[in-house]
Design an enzyme around this catalytic site. Structure first.
Site, short mmCIF file in Angstrom:
data_model
loop_
_atom_site.label_atom_id
_atom_site.label_comp_id
_atom_site.label_asym_id
_atom_site.label_seq_id
_atom_site.Cartn_x
_atom_site.Cartn_y
_atom_site.Cartn_z
N ASP A 172 0.76 -1.22 -0.18
CA ASP A 172 -0.19 0.32 -0.03
C ASP A 172 0.88 1.25 0.04
OD1 ASP A 172 -2.51 1.32 0.82
OD2 ASP A 172 -1.67 2.04 2.25
N ASP A 229 -0.26 4.85 1.08
CA ASP A 229 -0.67 6.18 2.17
C ASP A 229 -0.33 5.60 2.73
OD1 ASP A 229 -0.91 8.67 -0.01
OD2 ASP A 229 -2.72 7.95 -0.84
#
Length: 227
Positions: A20, A22
């Site tokens: 991922d 953020d």
């Protein structure tokens, strides 16, 4: 005299890593919270309650949770405006602790970015944080369903040619951890948001682990317990 105790490092192995962006390798919380606080206030919502669900999802999906009776086409339209605003705002975007070294250690190893950001936003934030963009990436345009649906992680595994069970996900949010688990993958939770959502293992940031290649080309992750 009491004996000191030493907790052994946790070692996990995989064929590929799915990252991922953020909150996991890029700390964009300042921008995300700035934009979504204003959006919540403009719609008569409690900003603190809104921020509990915003992380990890695509914007339209967050809006659907917060305003469940609103037509989805309105959510998509407002999400386009939100994406443009977030892409233009890089104030406070920095790498998560240890991310530069972590990303450097992945050179030559199978890995992909799986993010709820679109390609433009992902490019801007990775550049702002000074991190290399993985060659393989799954962005918002690549999927029909937002996290916590597993589609993004499954597409990442497929793009790398690796069985989902042989992948390890790195995630920070409830939605992302749920997506990785639904894809049949192990999940390393990164940062304070992740700890409450039962990942396979948890680290406060990326300084607490090391990534190395095994002789057969797999990936070994060594997680060092915190004192």
């Amino acid at each position: 005299m009491s004996a000191s105790t030493t907790t052994a490092p946790v070692v996990l192995t995989a064929k590929a890593l799915l990252l991922d962006m953020d909150g996991t390798i890029v700390n964009s919380d300042a921008v995300v919270e700035r934009c979504w606080r204003e959006w919540a206030v403009s719609h008569g919502l409690d900003p603190q309650e809104a921020l509990k669900v915003v992380h990890g999802r695509q914007g339209y999906a967050t809006m659907a949770v917060l305003l469940p009776d609103r037509p989805m086409e309105v959510n998509h339209a407002e999400n386009a405006v939100m994406l443009a605003r977030e892409t233009a705002d890089t104030d406070g975007v920095v790498p998560v602790g240890g991310a530069p070294e972590f990303m450097a250690s992945l050179d030559g190893l199978l890995h992909a970015l799986v993010t709820s950001a679109d390609a433009a936003l992902a490019g801007v934030r990775m550049a702002a944080a000074g991190l290399p963009m993985p060659e393989v990436r799954v962005t918002a345009e690549s999927v029909r369903a937002s996290k916590p649906h597993p589609e993004g992680f499954l597409k990442g595994a497929a793009a790398l040619g690796v069985d989902p069970a042989d992948c390890i996900v790195f995630e920070d949010s409830a939605a992302g951890i749920a997506a990785g688990q639904a894809a049949g993958m192990r999940v390393i939770g990164v940062g304070p948001r992740a700890a409450a959502h039962a990942p396979t293992a948890h680290v406060p940031d990326l300084t607490a682990l090391r990534v190395t290649a095994t002789p057969d080309g797999s990936v070994r992750i060594t997680l060092h317990p915190q004192p």
